[in-house]
Design an enzyme around this catalytic site. Structure first.
Site, PDB file in Angstrom:
ATOM      1  CB  SER A 134      -4.157  -4.222 -37.869  1.00 22.57           C
ATOM      2  OG  SER A 134      -3.813  -3.263 -36.977  1.00 22.57           O
ATOM      3  CB  ALA A 186      -8.568  -7.946 -29.577  1.00 21.00           C
ATOM      4  N   PRO A 187      -8.739  -6.385 -32.502  1.00 22.62           N
ATOM      5  CG  PRO A 187      -9.825  -4.792 -33.833  1.00 22.62           C
ATOM      6  CD  PRO A 187      -8.544  -5.043 -33.076  1.00 22.62           C
ATOM      7  N   GLY A 188      -9.086  -8.331 -34.495  1.00 29.53           N
ATOM      8  CA  GLY A 188      -9.159  -9.508 -35.359  1.00 29.53           C
ATOM      9  C   GLY A 188      -8.732  -9.308 -36.805  1.00 29.53           C
ATOM     10  N   GLY A 189      -8.041  -8.205 -37.096  1.00 27.85           N
ATOM     11  CA  GLY A 189      -7.612  -7.952 -38.483  1.00 27.85           C
ATOM     12  C   GLY A 189      -6.640  -9.013 -39.002  1.00 27.85           C
ATOM     13  CG  ASP A 197      -6.025  -9.159 -27.468  1.00 31.95           C
ATOM     14  OD1 ASP A 197      -6.319  -8.541 -26.423  1.00 31.95           O
ATOM     15  OD2 ASP A 197      -5.377  -8.666 -28.404  1.00 31.95           O
ATOM     16  CG  ASP A 201       0.512 -12.874 -20.648  1.00 31.21           C
ATOM     17  OD1 ASP A 201       0.827 -12.425 -21.773  1.00 31.21           O
ATOM     18  OD2 ASP A 201       1.185 -12.658 -19.621  1.00 31.21           O
ATOM     19  CG  ASP A 222      -0.106  -6.272 -34.673  1.00 34.75           C
ATOM     20  OD1 ASP A 222       0.957  -5.630 -34.684  1.00 34.75           O
ATOM     21  OD2 ASP A 222      -1.195  -5.791 -35.032  1.00 34.75           O
ATOM     22  CE  LYS A 280       3.290  -3.437 -32.629  1.00 35.46           C
ATOM     23  NZ  LYS A 280       2.338  -3.323 -33.710  1.00 35.46           N
TER      24      LYS A 280
HETATM   25  C1  LIG Z   1      -2.054  -3.588 -32.303  1.00 34.60           C
HETATM   26  S1  LIG Z   1      -3.269  -4.487 -31.457  1.00 34.60           S
HETATM   27  C2  LIG Z   1      -3.495  -5.865 -32.490  1.00 34.60           C
HETATM   28  C3  LIG Z   1      -4.341  -5.619 -33.682  1.00 34.60           C
HETATM   29  C4  LIG Z   1      -4.660  -6.883 -34.425  1.00 34.60           C
HETATM   30  N1  LIG Z   1      -3.445  -7.487 -35.001  1.00 34.60           N
HETATM   31  C5  LIG Z   1      -5.632  -6.645 -35.544  1.00 34.60           C
HETATM   32  O1  LIG Z   1      -5.243  -6.815 -36.715  1.00 34.60           O
HETATM   33  O2  LIG Z   1      -6.796  -6.336 -35.292  1.00 34.60           O
HETATM   34  C6  LIG Z   1      -2.374  -5.173 -30.132  1.00 34.60           C
HETATM   35  C7  LIG Z   1      -3.190  -6.123 -29.288  1.00 34.60           C
HETATM   36  O3  LIG Z   1      -2.268  -6.822 -28.461  1.00 34.60           O
HETATM   37  C8  LIG Z   1      -2.935  -7.111 -27.260  1.00 34.60           C
HETATM   38  N2  LIG Z   1      -1.940  -7.457 -26.242  1.00 34.60           N
HETATM   39  C9  LIG Z   1      -0.942  -6.695 -25.744  1.00 34.60           C
HETATM   40  N3  LIG Z   1      -0.231  -7.397 -24.823  1.00 34.60           N
HETATM   41  C10 LIG Z   1      -0.796  -8.620 -24.765  1.00 34.60           C
HETATM   42  C11 LIG Z   1      -0.513  -9.789 -24.025  1.00 34.60           C
HETATM   43  N4  LIG Z   1       0.494  -9.842 -23.136  1.00 34.60           N
HETATM   44  N5  LIG Z   1      -1.296 -10.880 -24.214  1.00 34.60           N
HETATM   45  C12 LIG Z   1      -2.296 -10.855 -25.095  1.00 34.60           C
HETATM   46  N6  LIG Z   1      -2.613  -9.771 -25.838  1.00 34.60           N
HETATM   47  C13 LIG Z   1      -1.862  -8.664 -25.670  1.00 34.60           C
HETATM   48  C14 LIG Z   1      -3.752  -5.874 -26.957  1.00 34.60           C
HETATM   49  O4  LIG Z   1      -4.849  -6.185 -26.099  1.00 34.60           O
HETATM   50  C15 LIG Z   1      -4.210  -5.450 -28.363  1.00 34.60           C
HETATM   51  O5  LIG Z   1      -5.487  -5.926 -28.642  1.00 34.60           O
END
Ligand SMILES: C[S@@+](CC[C@H](N)C(=O)[O-])C[C@H]1O[C@@H](n2cnc3c(N)ncnc32)[C@H](O)[C@@H]1O
Length: 355
Positions: free
Chosen positions: A181, A212-215, A231, A251, A267, A296
């Site tokens: 990502s 998460a995971p941190g990209g 996250d 959250d 994201d 999305k």
């Molecule tokens: C597509 S992944 C993100 C990838 C991240 N941008 C990366 O580059 O590694 C979406 C993330 O959003 C988190 N997420 C979804 N709803 C959330 C919320 N209400 N609060 C915090 N994190 C949330 C999920 O746990 C997931 O880790």
């Protein structure tokens, strides 16, 4: 005067280019498309801003078509030169460059080897005719091969075109980044953020919602920012222990920083309207100056959803009297989503600092 436009896009999103056109312009014409491209035949000249690739979300590149050629198996060069000879003066070159391209589709990708091999042959022929200029502002010639024996000949103004062949920037995958990502945010900084090096400086503070995971966090940290990574899931690799990363298991819809930050990135996989309202609220509350966020999109009526989300953001920021820029693109690394950039204008940022 009639004209034809050629749009490059992600395969499967040709109809979204069409919807985007209809959402922006009242003129319509005859559309045809193949995997990864769409053609619009108009009765009139298009509005100049329609030819600027930066104005499009679903189109990676926008070109003015000069003609279509059928190519022989042995001699591909002569039909191209013959077509160029028939063009009216002003459309006949000279060109700043000649790019040979193909659709970014399963059927188109095998043509890349041929395009690479044929490029120096065409360049030599154009050079001998004085049709290649060492002037980056001169129009660029594009040959878009839909098959080995078929190409559209088109042109762009390099000042308003995507600077990358096929409209696809090359982004290197950093070995230390914990997810692919990361390429999305790297591409967003290259494509959507003007003067990114100036706007992302060491010592600035960013918030990454859904980190998460941190990209994405990696991209901010690599530019020297300190990051609040929000996250419930775990950060991975170096992003789990980096001294500039504070991981908070909260959250993303509730978290707000104690002090305004420079950057918000988001994201989270959520309904686009919820994300749009959240981002708008950060700006209205004065909690960030820049944001990059993903929407999305649903499987159907994607353009309508974008209009709805942009309407929400623009309505909220207009009501708050803020001056801002908002733009978006379906990036090469995006799938069923688009990436948006929202920022206060420099004068708005200066006004805010004076308060
Ligand atoms: C597509 S992944 C993100 C990838 C991240 N941008 C990366 O580059 O590694 C979406 C993330 O959003 C988190 N997420 C979804 N709803 C959330 C919320 N209400 N609060 C915090 N994190 C949330 C999920 O746990 C997931 O880790």
């Amino acid at each position: 005067m009639s004209s034809t436009l050629l749009f490059y896009c992600r395969p499967g999103f040709e109809n979204d280019v069409r919807q985007e056109w209809s959402g922006r312009y009242s003129e319509d014409g005859r559309w045809e498309s193949g995997d990864g491209y769409a053609l619009l035949h108009l009765q009139q000249t298009p509005p100049p801003e329609a030819l600027d690739a930066a104005n499009w979300i679903f189109a990676r590149q926008v070109l003015s078509v000069l003609g279509q050629v059928k190519l022989g198996e042995r001699d591909r060069l002569s039909p191209i030169l013959a077509l160029l000879d028939t063009l009216p003066a002003g459309q006949r070159g000279p060109w700043s460059a000649a790019w040979l391209e193909h659709p970014d589709s399963d059927a188109g990708k095998p043509l890349s080897g041929f395009c690479r091999r044929f490029t120096p042959i065409l360049e030599k022929a154009l050079g001998e005719r004085g049709l290649l200029l060492d002037n980056a502002k001169a129009p660029r010639l594009h040959l878009f091969f839909t098959a080995l024996d078929q190409a559209w000949i088109a042109t762009t103004d390099p000042r308003h075109a995507s600077p990358w062949p096929l409209g696809v920037p090359r982004v290197r995958m950093p070995s230390e980044a914990p997810s692919r990502s990361t390429l999305k945010l790297a591409e967003a900084f290259m494509t959507l953020v003007p003067d990114a090096d100036d706007r992302l400086k060491p010592g600035m503070v960013g918030v990454d919602l859904g980190a998460a995971p941190g990209g994405w966090t990696y991209q901010l940290v690599a530019r020297g920012l300190k990051v609040f990574a929000i996250d419930n899931g775990p950060m991975k690799g170096n992003m789990a222990i980096h001294p500039h990363v504070k991981h908070l298991r909260e959250d993303g819809f509730r978290f707000r920083p104690q002090h305004p930050v420079d950057w918000l990135v988001c994201d989270m996989v959520e309904q686009p309207v919820r994300i749009a309202k959240l981002i708008a609220d950060w700006f209205v509350q004065g909690q960030t100056r820049h944001a990059v966020f993903n929407l999305k999109l649903p499987m159907k009526k994607r353009w309508l959803e974008i209009e709805r989300c942009f309407g929400l953001i623009e309505g909220a920021l207009d009501e708050a009297g803020l001056r801002y820029t908002l733009c978006a693109k379906q990036l090469y690394h995006d799938r069923e989503e688009i990436t948006c950039y929202l920022a206060l204008t420099r004068s708005e940022q200066a006004r805010r600092r004076r308060r």
